[in-house]
Design a protein around this motif. Structure first.
Motif, PDB file in Angstrom:
ATOM      1  N   VAL A  98       0.838  -1.207   0.000  1.00 32.34           N
ATOM      2  CA  VAL A  98       0.000   0.000   0.000  1.00 32.34           C
ATOM      3  C   VAL A  98       0.868   1.250   0.000  1.00 32.34           C
ATOM      4  N   PHE A 101       2.229   1.764  -3.476  1.00 29.89           N
ATOM      5  CA  PHE A 101       1.195   2.240  -4.396  1.00 29.89           C
ATOM      6  C   PHE A 101       0.916   3.728  -4.174  1.00 29.89           C
ATOM      7  N   LEU A 102       0.731   4.094  -2.921  1.00 29.09           N
ATOM      8  CA  LEU A 102       0.389   5.489  -2.630  1.00 29.09           C
ATOM      9  C   LEU A 102       1.550   6.423  -2.987  1.00 29.09           C
ATOM     10  N   PRO A 114      -5.900  10.469  -2.306  1.00 30.54           N
ATOM     11  CA  PRO A 114      -6.624   9.351  -1.665  1.00 30.54           C
ATOM     12  C   PRO A 114      -7.312   9.782  -0.372  1.00 30.54           C
ATOM     13  N   ASP A 118     -10.843   5.219   0.368  1.00 29.67           N
ATOM     14  CA  ASP A 118     -10.187   4.571  -0.781  1.00 29.67           C
ATOM     15  C   ASP A 118      -9.272   3.423  -0.358  1.00 29.67           C
ATOM     16  N   VAL A 122      -7.522   0.310  -2.532  1.00 31.25           N
ATOM     17  CA  VAL A 122      -6.072   0.201  -2.747  1.00 31.25           C
ATOM     18  C   VAL A 122      -5.580  -1.184  -2.289  1.00 31.25           C
ATOM     19  N   CYS A 126      -3.808  -3.932  -4.636  1.00 31.40           N
ATOM     20  CA  CYS A 126      -2.479  -4.499  -4.364  1.00 31.40           C
ATOM     21  C   CYS A 126      -2.548  -6.019  -4.295  1.00 31.40           C
ATOM     22  N   ALA A 140      -0.085   2.164 -10.582  1.00 30.62           N
ATOM     23  CA  ALA A 140      -0.212   3.502  -9.993  1.00 30.62           C
ATOM     24  C   ALA A 140      -0.139   4.584 -11.066  1.00 30.62           C
ATOM     25  N   LEU A 148      -9.396   5.871  -9.294  1.00 31.00           N
ATOM     26  CA  LEU A 148      -9.051   4.651  -8.568  1.00 31.00           C
ATOM     27  C   LEU A 148     -10.112   3.567  -8.781  1.00 31.00           C
TER      28      LEU A 148
END
Lengths: 239, 382
Positions: A98, A101-102, A114, A118, A122, A126, A140, A148
């Motif tokens: 996570v 990704f963020l 985000p 969300d 996410v 993932c 991403a 998203l």
């Protein structure tokens, strides 16, 4: 591989010596960490380089990344698992997958903001990407062009075809499909067939199940029940 | 992947999708899917061969590990007109833990297989037997009774009298749940004769257990239960032994032999709990509550507490009341037990009061009180 390493290190050919000998002499008194990235397509040559240089160059260390073991003396293998994905949402912000990704989303898609709601999407995303760092990075990037929720919806399709990476990466790493195809092409015909046949299992399987799917030629004959684990013949003591 | 049966392997989803496309490109997909179906039907056949034997539970647990793969094979079979194979997999393999969903799925497959004439009596028997068991687990006695009759008829037609007897055995308990006493006793009498004839010791042990708990003649009941115990111990059916021990406890209680009742119930609760059988521990706790209350000693206050614990476990197990509980008189016994033997909190129920019992806590509570009775009655005799 010897030539490539020599070129990167700026070691020139010397008349009367092989490039391996020249490299060995050049490295013999140097402290050096040599990184050989993605060796799987040249695994034999990379192994030969390690076998030759390491005994002669005591200050040399080699870090090799490869889908396959080099199988050389002194090899210490470290497997790199997928990034962790939380089971629940409580610890999700702390998970590697996570966080990656963020981080990549905010770097590549600045408009992506985000919210707490969300987080579940996410995590789901993932998990669908098996926690694979490259897959997460490529996904991403998609947030530049879609929301998203749209991205999550696309995961039900052949998502690895939809993701495209940056221009500066290696061509084989610009899409997930290219990554897999590059790796697939390195397999022998038998290995390719095995991978394709194993895809018939939607879930985990035992070695025996795998062998049954891969080994025998396709046939309408029913396989022996004893080929599969957990299926012992009916006990003679049974009434 | 670490699984209950050891190390397993799993393709990353990305690789599985990729491999699936390559399989299609190679033109192998139908052949490999056919091979998977052969594996699945072979597994279903193996389960058919061990059904209602002491190794059945282990075989079902092992099959459940591959439920997702079995389901994929079943879907492929159904999509390719192999309805008979799809039905066999659906009937034999626990594809889902949700009883209602599984029952509906088997019924749907059965209907389709009947329509496409892809059905033989053995397959129909197994399908109806599975529906019988699922309906039984849901306390849906009319459905279980109906399905058991269908299963028995198909098994008889298929030349499988042992399985027909088992279907009638479940039918007998379902009839008990329906309150059809005459039918219960007729069916049980039939299946005892049938199991004796076929030397099915496990079936005979189970049916003698039911007969013993049904019998109004307590001396005969005690004798039948003792025979059942020997049979079930010999074939290695621990849950059968546990049920029968509970039954022996109830019979001993009704004979006024509280020490024996406590001893048998201690055995039953210990066995049920050691197999993590929450639902059956619940009804054994209720029997224990009755015996503890009847003993009238200082532990009497625990009776209501045990009933509350039983309710808690029952809620966790999603399992309803069984026909044999305190020989079907539990309802009449509960009220006085809670009123006389417990504090208000127990009577209100643990969930409402914010308390909760684990299986081991509840079992320990009962076993402690029962052992106290066993010791006291031994002292009294001495």
């Amino acid at each position: 591989v010897f030539e490539a390493v020599a070129q990167v290190l700026g070691v020139s050919d010397i008349a009367g010596e092989t490039i391996a000998e020249t490299l060995a002499r050049w490295l013999s008194d140097r402290y050096l960490l040599l990184i050989l990235d993605n060796c799987e397509h040249v695994v034999e040559a990379a192994a030969a380089l390690c076998e030759l240089l390491l005994p002669m160059c005591s200050r040399l260390r080699i870090l090799a990344t490869s889908r396959e073991f080099l199988d050389v003396r002194g090899e210490h293998a470290i497997q790199t698992p997928s990034l962790s994905i939380p089971d629940g949402l409580a610890l999700a912000p702390l998970s590697d997958a996570v966080q990656l990704f963020l981080a990549r989303a905010s770097a590549k898609a600045p408009s992506f903001r985000p919210e707490d709601a969300d987080l579940g999407t996410v995590v789901q995303l993932c998990r669908r990407l098996d926690g694979l760092p490259l897959a997460i990075e490529l996904a991403a990037v998609q947030l530049r062009a879609m929301s998203l929720s749209q991205l999550a919806a696309r995961l039900h399709e052949r998502f690895w075809r939809l993701t495209a990476g940056g221009r500066t990466g290696m061509p084989r790493q610009r899409t997930l499909e290219a990554v897999v195809t590059w790796s697939y092409d390195l397999l022998s015909e038998v290995e390719q067939q095995a991978l394709a046949r194993l895809a018939v299992f939607p879930d985990h399987f035992t070695l025996d199940m795998a062998e049954a799917a891969i080994s025998a030629p396709p046939s309408t004959k029913r396989p022996s029940s004893t080929s599969f684990p957990g299926w012992s013949p009916s006990p003679s003591s049974a009434p | 992947v670490n699984a209950p049966d050891g190390l397993r392997y799993q393709l990353l989803e990305m690789l599985r999708q990729y491999g699936s496309d390559r399989l299609a490109e190679r033109g192998d997909i139908d052949q490999i899917q056919q091979r998977l179906l052969s594996w699945a039907t072979s597994g279903a056949e193996q389960l058919e061969s061990v059904i209602r034997t002491p190794v059945m539970d282990d075989a079902l647990r092992e099959a459940a590990i591959n439920a997702v793969t079995y389901r994929a094979a079943m879907r492929w079979a159904a999509a390719h007109g192999r309805e008979g194979a799809a039905l066999r997999i659906a009937s034999m393999v626990p594809l889902t833990k949700h009883r209602g969903e599984r029952r509906a799925e088997i019924l749907e497959r059965l209907t389709v297989a009947e329509r496409t004439s892809e059905l033989d009596d053995a397959a129909a028997g197994h399908a109806w037997a599975a529906i019988t068991n699922l309906a039984f687990e849901q306390n849906d006695w009319p459905a279980s009774l109906h399905a058991s009759a269908e299963a028995a008829a198909h098994f008889e037609a298929a030349g499988l009298p042992r399985l027909a007897a088992w279907a009638r055995y479940i039918g007998a308990i379902s009839a008990w749940g329906e309150g059809q006493s005459a039918q219960v006793d007729r069916l049980i009498s039939d299946v005892i004769a049938s199991f004796r004839q076929q030397d099915d010791e496990m079936g005979l042990g189970y049916s003698l257990w039911v007969a013993s708990v049904r019998s109004a003649d307590l001396a005969a009941a005690k004798e039948m239960a003792a025979e059942a115990d020997g049979l079930l111990q010999r074939v290695g059916a621990p849950m059968g032994v546990a049920h029968n021990a509970e039954g022996r406890g109830i019979i001993a209680y009704e004979r006024g032999e509280l020490g024996d009742a406590a001893r048998f119930l201690t055995d039953a609760i210990g066995l049920f709990a050691s197999y993590s059988n929450i639902g059956c521990t619940a009804h054994a706790l209720e029997a224990a509550a009755v015996v503890i209350s009847a003993a009238g000693r200082e532990d009497a206050g625990r009776a209501g507490e045990l009933l509350a614990a039983a309710d808690d476990l029952r809620a966790q197990s999603d399992q309803g009341h069984r026909p044999w509980e305190i020989r079907a008189r539990l309802g009449k016994l509960r009220g006085p037990l809670i009123a006389d033997g417990a504090d208000g909190a127990a009577a209100r129920g643990p969930t409402q009061d914010g308390r909760s019992y684990s299986l081991s806590e509840a079992a320990a509570l009962a076993v402690g009180a029962l052992r106290s009775i066993t010791r006291s009655t031994a002292d009294d005799r001495a």
